[in-house]
Structures are given as C-alpha cells and as structure tokens.
Design an enzyme around this catalytic site. Structure first.
Site, PDB file in Angstrom:
ATOM      1  CG  HIS A 178      -2.135  -0.828   1.087  1.00 54.05           C
ATOM      2  ND1 HIS A 178      -2.095  -2.191   0.923  1.00 54.05           N
ATOM      3  CD2 HIS A 178      -3.458  -0.477   1.091  1.00 54.05           C
ATOM      4  CE1 HIS A 178      -3.337  -2.662   0.834  1.00 54.05           C
ATOM      5  NE2 HIS A 178      -4.182  -1.641   0.933  1.00 54.05           N
ATOM      6  CG  HIS A 227       2.386  -3.380   6.277  1.00 52.43           C
ATOM      7  ND1 HIS A 227       3.138  -4.367   5.680  1.00 52.43           N
ATOM      8  CD2 HIS A 227       1.356  -3.120   5.433  1.00 52.43           C
ATOM      9  CE1 HIS A 227       2.587  -4.694   4.516  1.00 52.43           C
ATOM     10  NE2 HIS A 227       1.507  -3.962   4.349  1.00 52.43           N
TER      11      HIS A 227
END
Length: 273
Positions: A178, A227
């Site tokens: 992303h 993440h």
C-alpha cells in the site's frame, strides 16, 4: 568615389554590422536570456533532485532491509506497535471512530482504488493527448506491483500478530505494498500536475497533497497493525525512488525529442499547457 574606396567603404560597413550584431544586448534581450537560463537551471535542478531521491530511496531501503533482520530493527517495530496499543490492548489507541476512519483512508493505497483512479487518470491524459504521461503511469503502477510482490517474496517477513490486525492481509509484510503503490501513484500524479500550474503556491499545494496522501496510507497501515513501521518506511523509499525514475525517463525522452525533428516512430511529446 573610386572602386577601391567603395570596396573599403563596404568593408567598414560590414565590420560595423558585425560589431552591432555582437555588441551589448538590449534590455529585452537580457530579460529573454535570463528567463531562458532560469528555465534551464530549474530543469537541471529538478533532474539532479530526482536523481538524489532515487539514490536516497535505494540506500534507505537497503538499510531498512538490513535492520529488519537485526535486533535493533525488530525492537523499533515492536516499540511502535506497543505505543499504539498501550497496556497490551488489542484495539489501537484512540476512539472507535478513529479506527473506522483509518480503515477507510488506508484503502486509498489499495490496488482496487488505485486501479480505478489510474483508469480515470489515464483516460483523461489520452483525451489531452498526453500519451507519454499515460504510458509512464501504466508502467509505474505495473512496475510498482511487480516490485512489491517480488520484494515480498524475497524477504518473506511475517506481519504483526493476526489478533492485532484490524484489516485483512494476504501476503508477506516487507515492504508495504500500500505504501509503495501510493507513493508511486500520488507522487507521479503530483509531479504531472505541477507542470500545469506556473504559480509556485499551486505547485507546492499539489505536491503537498500528494505527499500527504502517501503519508496517510502508510501511517494507517501501521496504526491498523497491517504492517510493521519499517515495512512502511521501506515501501515509501522504493515507491519514491521508482516514481522519480519514471520522471527522469520522461525528462530524458522529452529532451531528446525537443532536440531533433519529430519522427513517426517516436512517441509524441506531451503538449503541456
């Protein structure tokens, strides 16, 4: 006047014309020369800045990849995760609406959303006959996906504990896809749009929005425990380096095309207005 005198007179007049031609420039000529020199200087400074960003992004990624395997890097990631979830909380710090907002905003870096934005943008670029920009945007996103998936496969890092993740995840953690794709897309669009605005404050606003969107996507990935922090930093580094590489390619192509007559097999230069 004798023929010899007439020749001498013509020589004198010719010398005078040469002196006038190479004599001191007028004020208008000086202004035109200064503007041209400034345009060239800006272009070269932009190219050097892009090269610096590429080099810095690559070096930063290499350093982060090295730290990821060491105790210090893992300790930093764990400290950030613990700070967002104090007291061993499962949900991230803050009110419930903040987590909902983060889940909405993090989608700005997803492949589906970026793909939709890309189709709209590419269609607009083709309508404006900016085929070089459209092609580079396609190459940028496709290359970004390849970089993301390839690097994930190489490093194979596990994500934060699944119990803490507020969003679904599919593949490896390092680097953040992303963050990487949002950096490529939004920074590329930002650079394209700055060329359409001559005023500096418009240029600064456009690039500021592009950087802000990129930052928002990365921060929400860490906030939602999708993440580790170093995953996002690595994604930003690779994405920024790839975006500036594409800009340098466009810059080189346009410089080459502007220096010689247009050829049928050469991709037309964007008609920037």
């Amino acid at each position: 006047m004798t023929p010899l005198a007439a020749v001498d007179h013509e020589r004198v007049r010719g010398t005078s014309r040469k002196r006038d031609r190479f004599g001191p420039m007028t004020t208008d000529q000086l202004v035109a020369f200064a503007r041209r020199a400034l345009r060239i200087a800006r272009a070269e400074i932009a190219a050097v800045s892009a090269l610096f960003i590429v080099a810095l992004g690559v070096m930063t990624f290499v350093e982060l990849a090295d730290d990821m395997t060491e105790a210090d890097g893992r300790a930093f990631d764990q400290a950030v995760l613990d700070a967002l979830r104090p007291g061993a909380m499962i949900d991230p710090w803050g009110p419930g609406w903040l987590e909902e907002a983060a889940m909405d905003l993090t989608a700005l870096g997803g492949i589906a959303v970026l793909g939709l934005f890309a189709v709209v943008t590419i269609g607009f670029l083709f309508m404006q006959r900016k085929r070089l920009s459209a092609l580079l945007l396609v190459v940028g996103l496709a290359g970004g996906v390849a970089l993301s998936e390839g690097l994930k496969a190489v490093f194979g890092r596990e994500r934060p504990p699944e119990a803490l993740q507020a969003v679904e995840t599919l593949n490896a953690s390092f680097p953040s896809g992303h963050s990487l794709l949002s950096a490529v897309f939004y920074l590329s669009i930002g650079v394209m749009l700055t060329r359409a605005f001559p005023e500096r404050h418009f240029k600064a606003y456009v690039m500021g929005v592009a950087v802000l969107l990129t930052l928002i996507v990365g921060v929400t990935r860490v906030y939602l425990a999708a993440h580790w922090a170093t995953d996002v930093l690595a994604g930003w580094s690779v994405g920024a380096a790839w975006a500036m590489t594409l800009w340098l390619v466009a810059y080189a192509v346009q410089r080459r095309q502007s220096s010689r007559p247009q050829e049928p097999h050469v991709l037309p230069v964007d008609e920037e207005g």
